[in-house]
Design an enzyme around this catalytic site. Structure first.
Site, PDB file in Angstrom:
ATOM      1  N   GLU A  14       0.893  -0.995   0.122  1.00 51.56           N
ATOM      2  CA  GLU A  14      -0.181   0.062  -0.014  1.00 51.56           C
ATOM      3  C   GLU A  14       0.986   1.316   0.042  1.00 51.56           C
ATOM      4  O   GLU A  14       2.103   1.123  -0.015  1.00 51.56           O
ATOM      5  CB  GLU A  14      -0.851  -0.024   1.331  1.00 51.56           C
ATOM      6  N   ASN A  70      -4.549   3.735   8.364  1.00 49.58           N
ATOM      7  CA  ASN A  70      -4.213   2.986   7.149  1.00 49.58           C
ATOM      8  C   ASN A  70      -3.668   4.213   6.040  1.00 49.58           C
ATOM      9  O   ASN A  70      -2.537   4.494   6.199  1.00 49.58           O
ATOM     10  CB  ASN A  70      -5.805   2.831   6.393  1.00 49.58           C
ATOM     11  N   ASN A  78      -9.448   5.583   2.824  1.00 49.25           N
ATOM     12  CA  ASN A  78      -8.522   5.232   1.783  1.00 49.25           C
ATOM     13  C   ASN A  78      -8.232   6.633   1.016  1.00 49.25           C
ATOM     14  O   ASN A  78      -7.674   7.376   1.547  1.00 49.25           O
ATOM     15  CB  ASN A  78      -8.913   3.988   1.073  1.00 49.25           C
ATOM     16  N   ASP A  95      -9.907   1.995  -3.702  1.00 48.88           N
ATOM     17  CA  ASP A  95      -8.876   1.997  -2.540  1.00 48.88           C
ATOM     18  C   ASP A  95      -7.954   3.242  -2.608  1.00 48.88           C
ATOM     19  O   ASP A  95      -8.665   4.233  -2.514  1.00 48.88           O
ATOM     20  CB  ASP A  95      -7.988   0.781  -2.524  1.00 48.88           C
TER      21      ASP A  95
END
Length: 291
Positions: free
Chosen positions: A15, A98, A144, A192
């Site tokens: 990520e 995140n 996200n 995402d």
């Protein structure tokens, strides 16, 4: 367009790609790893920690801000040492950071989520250089993708389960948000991570969608698609010229899935014919020049 696998990283959950100082950085959240790639030499380096690492964002001081589980820490890349930076006061137990990114004034915008993905548990924070963290969007399920319009007056944000990209008006001096509205509604895959190109169009990685798609946020219209041979496409960022770097995940694959998707967890690159904005480090005011 199609993407080429550059690093067969076999990440569990790659990520947060960031292009900085001629290198690509990304994290493997579940393994607690930060990776660095020099595409010119193929040299790689990584750091590993006993925490889930949601993001690693460069700073104006030459180190990195990390989302380490539910806390913010600073990483000295030379020594590999972590030092605490800030702890959100009201963050629920069982949450972790995140996705995150800095705006053109060097403020960090970072979202959290429940590790077990319980809906509505994670705020989106605005983090200032003194460590002050302000929740600006509440009851987010999986915070996200983040991106801004070229003039910095519109923030785009993804809460993945909604399959939406929402926009907010931003007051540049304060970072206050208003006028929330949906600008893109997706029906295939879940949005995402994402980034903006120099024209203000959004490039959105689709978890479960085998692709990165480009949409005009002013009309919602899809303009382009990059096909990726991995189902779980997690995020993207622009590198030099028209390089779009793409991260993927292998987290949910069984043995058969790994056999069918041997490049899952890899790092990909696509030539997309447009350029993006340079990364703004935390604490640095910038006009975010195009690459």
């Amino acid at each position: 367009m199609t993407a080429e696998c550059i690093v067969r990283a076999a990440s569990v959950l790659a990520e947060g790609p960031v292009w900085h100082d001629g290198h690509l950085f990304w994290v493997d959240i579940e393994r607690g790893e930060i990776h660095r790639l020099n595409p010119s030499s193929n040299a790689r380096q990584n750091w590993r920690f006993p925490h889930r690492i949601g993001f690693a964002v460069p700073t104006a001081q030459g180190d990195f801000i990390l989302g380490a589980d539910a806390a913010l820490a600073r990483l000295d890349p030379r020594s590999g040492q972590l030092t605490p930076f800030a702890q959100p006061e009201f963050e629920p137990a069982g949450n972790r950071f995140n996705d995150a990114k800095c705006d053109g004034l060097g403020r960090l915008w970072a979202g959290t989520m429940a590790v077990n993905e319980t809906p509505g548990c994670g705020p989106l924070y605005r983090v200032h250089t003194d460590g002050r963290n302000v929740p600006v969007v509440r009851k987010v399920s999986i915070s996200n993708g983040l991106a801004w319009s070229p003039d910095g007056r519109t923030l785009y944000h993804v809460d993945s389960p909604t399959r939406r990209v929402d926009a907010f008006d931003v007051t540049p001096t304060t970072g206050n948000l208003s006028n929330r509205r949906t600008v893109i509604q997706l029906t295939h895959g879940f949005p995402d991570g994402m980034c903006a190109d120099a024209s203000g169009n959004l490039w959105i990685a689709l978890w479960g969608g085998w692709s990165v798609v480009c949409h005009d946020p002013l009309t919602g219209r899809r303009l382009a698609e990059v096909q990726v041979p991995v189902e779980a496409v997690t995020s993207c960022c622009f590198g030099d010229h028209d390089d779009l770097w793409i991260t993927t995940a292998s987290r949910d694959l069984d043995a058969e899935g790994h056999s069918q998707q041997p490049l899952a967890g890899g790092i990909f690159r696509a030539k997309v014919g447009v350029t993006g904005f340079a990364t703004v480090p935390f604490g640095e005011t910038s006009e975010a020049p195009t690459l």
